[in-house]
Design a protein around this motif. Structure first.
Motif, short mmCIF file in Angstrom:
data_model
loop_
_atom_site.label_atom_id
_atom_site.label_comp_id
_atom_site.label_asym_id
_atom_site.label_seq_id
_atom_site.Cartn_x
_atom_site.Cartn_y
_atom_site.Cartn_z
N ASP A 317 0.85 -1.02 0.05
CA ASP A 317 0.03 0.12 -0.12
C ASP A 317 0.88 1.21 0.05
O ASP A 317 0.56 2.20 -0.58
N SER A 321 1.11 3.86 -3.15
CA SER A 321 0.63 5.53 -2.81
C SER A 321 1.75 6.33 -3.28
O SER A 321 1.59 7.35 -3.85
N CYS A 365 -5.18 2.11 -3.75
CA CYS A 365 -4.94 3.41 -2.94
C CYS A 365 -6.32 3.67 -2.21
O CYS A 365 -6.49 3.99 -0.91
#
Length: 703
Positions: A317, A321, A365
């Motif tokens: 993650d 991002s 995201c």
């Protein structure tokens, strides 16, 4: 020229040797008067008037060597004696004039300077001049080949030898040119910039020469044409950029643990440094073209390749991002910075990631952001203090400010990371989920009835107002349907809190409400109303530690509820006003009570001014005797209060003993036919909150 010599090989015994010597000093093609033209004039009998030969004008780089015409010898020009009888003084005068004329000729002639050879120009990094020299030699040589050189074996051998030397000179020149271009990222000084500019001019000259040879038969064209220097130049830059991006160092920030993030940051920094260098030092070396855009395109290709290779693999993650931040924030900011503004057109470059790679990253995201926001909001709710603090005499809670700060920060960040406001709207659905949990939390607090419940609800009424203001003033963040759902939820939560306090008021006033509509009320309405107002005022005083705006909302709601309970009690009594005297007393009581109740609430802070007309208009119905006029007034009343229904008509007309059963039925039938049920329309400022309107008053009167 060589062409002239080859055209008449028998007229000169040393053609190439003398010609090459001239070429080495600046190209014989630039000498205005060559050997052949002089022989032609002599053959026509042209006589030289002076013993000094005219000097050549050479358009080449000039050496600083001392001129071979450093001194000018005096010349005795012949003159004719026209009169032998002239005196010796006259002869001397004529001789003096002749000498002056000769001196004037001497002053007009400037010393010639020796041009640099090709080797010298190359050494001095005069690449454009050296390239022009080679182009001139190329044109002379191949014009001779096109005209033909005869069958002289020696001349053919000399021609082949000359072509080979020219080819090697070209190779030597271009070797220096490409070496100079390779050093573009080391260019700093003015001399280095001039050398690079000279190399670029050579490339442009060679491109032009390639175009001049287009369409010429292969045997008549130089074997090295077309040279395609521009293509070679662009390929060289591509290799240079590729090598620099491959050798870019990983970011040295120890706080960054991800190797993927370090690689992206390292390449991004290298790209920025190099493009700024190109804009500052290299751009001026490319006259007539925007080399910054070319470099931007090459770096863009390399950066695209890096991100696409990374995006092909499953990312955490955090890395996901980070990639999106480079796509939508960091990378555009580099190419749009003030130093590169106007020299790089970012919009002309292709997307860093294609949609089929970008959309999965955005989905990952968004999911991560939604989960994070939900967790944060629930943690804020769990940490809500059981003992609210007093600020400026009012109960206060940080819950709303913490939630708003958290939500707004996440949404703003998501807008930047995703590069779109519309995509981030999905995140705001978490606010609705939070409000549902918030409502459940307050319900549980009310049901548990803890000792400090009053303080908790008073503090949270301010939170409810702050949350509502945030949602209604940031409409661009919320889809229309979501905004409506959230506002409705907040209205329900506020009514839940208000209901707790209003329920307590009604409970304490239950005995007073029971006296309404009774004979005691008709005879002593002032006393009954005074008792009612005293009980209401007692509860109002307990609400003074509410925030000012929240207190106004509470008093408006309480105003409506007390008056609705007053009317409901009268309608539920099922009493009949038997004669006109009792009816008149009831009308006076209604009007007097209405005035006193309205004054109390308005002075306390209620903003429902329109409620002052409710009881007087109901009282007016009691004074009308004509059924048709009653029907008309009921219809008008329903227009002012859209929720005034047939049930309310029946309950209120039951008080009028002077109406017969048939008249009551006719009135109800007519009202039913004319009545149009509708929902009160909210104005823009009221934002669908019933507390700000008196038009829904009769919805509170349950009969």
């Amino acid at each position: 020229m060589i062409g002239d010599l080859y055209a008449n090989p028998g007229t000169a015994k040393q053609p190439l040797a003398c010609e090459e010597d001239l070429l080495a000093r600046g190209e014989a093609g630039c000498i205005k008067e060559d050997r052949t033209s002089r022989q032609l004039r002599l053959s026509r009998g042209e006589k030289m008037k002076m013993t000094i030969k005219p000097l050549s004008t050479i358009e080449r780089a000039i050496s600083s060597s001392k001129s071979k015409f450093s001194t000018f010898q005096k010349v005795n020009l012949p003159f004719f004696k026209k009169n032998l009888q002239k005196t010796e003084e006259v002869q001397d005068e004529q001789h003096r004039k002749c000498v002056c004329e000769c001196e004037e000729v001497q002053n007009d002639i400037q010393p010639a300077e020796i041009p640099l050879t090709f080797k010298q120009n190359l050494k001095e990094q005069h690449f454009a001049v050296a390239g022009k020299q080679l182009i001139n030699r190329e044109e002379r040589l191949f014009s001779v080949k096109q005209d033909g050189v005869g069958s002289s074996k020696s001349l053919m051998e000399e021609e082949e030898d000359y072509e080979e030397r020219l080819k090697k000179d070209f190779e030597e020149l271009l070797e220096e040119v490409w070496l100079t271009v390779k050093n573009s990222f080391e260019v700093q000084t003015e001399n280095e910039k001039e050398a690079l500019k000279q190399a670029v001019l050579v490339i442009q000259q060679e491109e032009e020469q390639d175009r001049r040879w287009e369409g010429v038969a292969g045997k008549e064209c130089p074997p090295w044409r077309p040279r395609c220097c521009r293509q070679t130049h662009d390929s060289l830059l591509q290799n240079m950029v590729q090598r620099r991006m491959e050798e870019a160092k990983l970011d040295s920030n120890t706080d960054i643990k991800s190797s993927i993030q370090k690689e992206i940051i390292g390449k991004g920094k290298q790209l920025k440094v190099d493009l700024l260098h190109i804009a500052e030092h290299v751009r001026s070396c490319y006259p007539g073209e925007n080399v910054c855009q070319l470099y931007a395109k090459l770096y863009h290709q390399e950066f695209c390749a890096t991100l696409r290779e990374i995006a092909d693999y499953g990312l955490s993650d955090s890395d996901c991002s980070h990639v999106l931040q480079w796509v939508n924030i960091y990378y555009p900011s580099i190419l749009r910075c003030k130093e590169l503004k106007g020299v790089i057109e970012y919009e002309q470059l292709e997307a860093l990631l294609p949609s089929n790679m970008l959309e999965p990253l955005e989905e990952q995201c968004l999911t991560q952001i939604e989960d994070t926001l939900q967790t944060w909001c629930l943690n804020i709710l769990k940490e809500e203090k059981a003992e609210p603090e007093l600020r400026d005499g009012c109960y206060f809670s940080c819950l709303a400010t913490d939630v708003i700060k958290c939500v707004h920060g996440v949404i703003t960040s998501a807008q930047k990371v995703l590069g779109s406001c519309s995509k981030s709207q999905r995140i705001t659905h978490q606010i609705k989920e939070f409000l549902i949990s918030y409502q459940d939390y307050l319900k549980s607090m009310i049901e548990s009835y803890q000792g400090n419940i009053d303080a908790v609800l008073k503090a949270n009424l301010l939170c409810i107002r702050q949350l509502r203001e945030y949602i209604t003033t940031n409409q661009e963040l919320f889809p229309a349907h979501l905004k409506s759902d959230c506002v409705s939820l907040l209205v329900s939560i506020k009514e839940l809190c208000h209901g707790y306090f209003i329920k307590s008021v009604h409970k304490d006033l239950k005995g007073t409400y029971a006296k309404l509509g009774t004979s005691e009320w008709i005879k002593h309405s002032e006393h009954v109303c005074g008792e009612l107002l005293e009980g209401v005022d007692t509860h109002i005083q307990k609400l003074t530690d509410l925030d000012k705006t929240c207190l106004q909302d509470m008093l408006s709601h309480l105003h409506k509820e007390v008056l609705a309970e007053y009317v409901r009690t009268l309608m539920k009594k099922k009493i009949k006003l038997g004669d006109e005297k009792i009816q008149q007393q009831a009308v006076e009581a209604l009007c007097d009570n209405n005035q006193r109740i309205h004054t109390l609430f308005i002075e306390a802070g209620s903003n429902l001014y329109d409620l002052k007309d409710v009881l007087p208009r109901l009282a007016e119905l009691l004074t009308i005797k004509d059924p048709q006029f009653i029907e008309l007034e009921l219809v008008n009343l329903s227009k002012s209060y859209p929720d005034f229904s047939e049930a309310h008509v029946c309950a209120w007309l039951h008080l009028m003993a002077n109406l017969s059963t048939s008249e009551l039925k006719m009135i109800k039938k007519t009202f039913s036919e004319l009545w149009e049920p509708n929902t009160p329309k909210a104005t823009e400022n009221q934002e669908q909150d019933p507390l700000y309107s008196s038009r829904d008053f009769f919805s509170k009167v349950l009969v």
